[in-house]
Enzyme design. Structure first.
Site, mmCIF file in Angstrom:
data_model
loop_
_atom_site.group_PDB
_atom_site.id
_atom_site.type_symbol
_atom_site.label_atom_id
_atom_site.label_comp_id
_atom_site.label_asym_id
_atom_site.label_seq_id
_atom_site.Cartn_x
_atom_site.Cartn_y
_atom_site.Cartn_z
ATOM 1 C CG ASP A 1 -2.033 -1.141 1.242
ATOM 2 O OD1 ASP A 1 -2.014 -1.411 0.599
ATOM 3 O OD2 ASP A 1 -2.497 -1.542 2.349
HETATM 4 N N1 URA Z 1 -1.327 -6.151 4.233
HETATM 5 C C1 URA Z 1 -1.958 -4.697 3.635
HETATM 6 O O1 URA Z 1 -2.624 -4.175 4.448
HETATM 7 N N2 URA Z 1 -0.726 -3.821 3.642
HETATM 8 C C2 URA Z 1 0.533 -3.791 2.833
HETATM 9 O O2 URA Z 1 0.669 -3.069 2.270
HETATM 10 C C3 URA Z 1 1.147 -5.028 2.263
HETATM 11 C C4 URA Z 1 0.018 -6.928 3.636
#
Ligand code: URA
Length: 238
Positions: free
Chosen positions: A103
């Site tokens: 993310d």
């Molecule tokens: N899980 C999440 O919620 N975000 C990420 O970036 C990776 C795994």
């Protein structure tokens, strides 16, 4: 292989552009300028430089990046710069892609490659490559939450509960969570499912590959054959 082809294969542009770079004396091979585009070189362990920047010939590219916060894992980012802007243009030209996404606000270890088979294998749920995340939570982590994360939580739109492979409590608000899958917002959704909330998220390990302490956010590094062998042992590394 002809020098023009070598540069083209390593992402320095079309054959015509590579020929022009060579003819302009901007390319050195093993320390000596070569201005003959059709001179032949053995590619194994070939060291060359383009406009003074050193490179090693690589049949395929494998690298790791320490993703900083506020970068998007996309070639077409919407609100923040792309992680691809942190890499040299030659790597983008040869089609390097990220292996799984993080993310925008997640930091940590990201692997990239231009080897389609390797990307597929590392991302495939079949191989269950474990990923370890350092999770900082809003609320104190209790035994009940750990137990539930390990036994499985039901996430919206998932056919079955998903369990963490491991869950190690580091401090009141920090845990190391190991997951076999890489589903959308998985860590955030799993923590929400146990009535907690992710305040900060950092991926610290993929399989046997740890985020090196001396790799600063925004920096990248080639993965050498020893690291690759540990990550994906049966890979054809020629
Ligand atoms: N899980 C999440 O919620 N975000 C990420 O970036 C990776 C795994």
């Amino acid at each position: 292989m002809q020098l023009e082809r070598i540069l083209h294969s390593q992402g320095f542009g079309s054959r015509k552009i590579c020929r022009s770079l060579i003819r302009h004396g901007l390319v050195s091979v093993n320390g000596e300028v070569c201005d003959q585009p059709f001179d032949e070189f053995e590619t194994e362990n070939l060291q060359f430089s383009v406009r003074g920047e050193d490179w090693q010939f690589r049949i395929q590219a494998y690298l790791m990046l320490h993703k900083p916060a506020h970068y998007e894992c996309s070639h077409k980012p919407q609100h923040h710069p792309s992680i691809f802007s942190l890499l040299p243009p030659a790597l983008l030209e040869r089609g390097v892609q990220c292996i799984g996404r993080l993310d925008e606000d997640t930091t940590g270890l990201l692997m990239l490659s231009d080897d389609g088979q390797f990307i597929h294998r590392m991302s495939s749920p079949k191989w269950k490559v474990p990923k370890i995340y350092e999770v900082t939570t809003k609320h104190a982590i209790d035994d009940e939450q750990v137990k539930t994360l390990l036994s499985g939580v039901q996430l919206l739109d998932e056919p079955a509960p998903i369990a963490a492979l491991a869950c190690e409590v580091i401090s009141t608000n920090v845990l190391h969570l190991t997951l076999a899958e890489g589903k959308y917002h998985q860590v955030k959704r799993m923590l929400a499912a146990v009535s907690n909330r992710v305040e900060a998220l950092k991926r610290i390990r993929i399989g046997q590959l740890e985020l090196p302490e001396d790799l600063a956010p925004g920096e990248w590094r080639w993965l050498d054959s020893v690291m690759l062998e540990r990550i994906a042992p049966t890979r054809n590394n020629s």
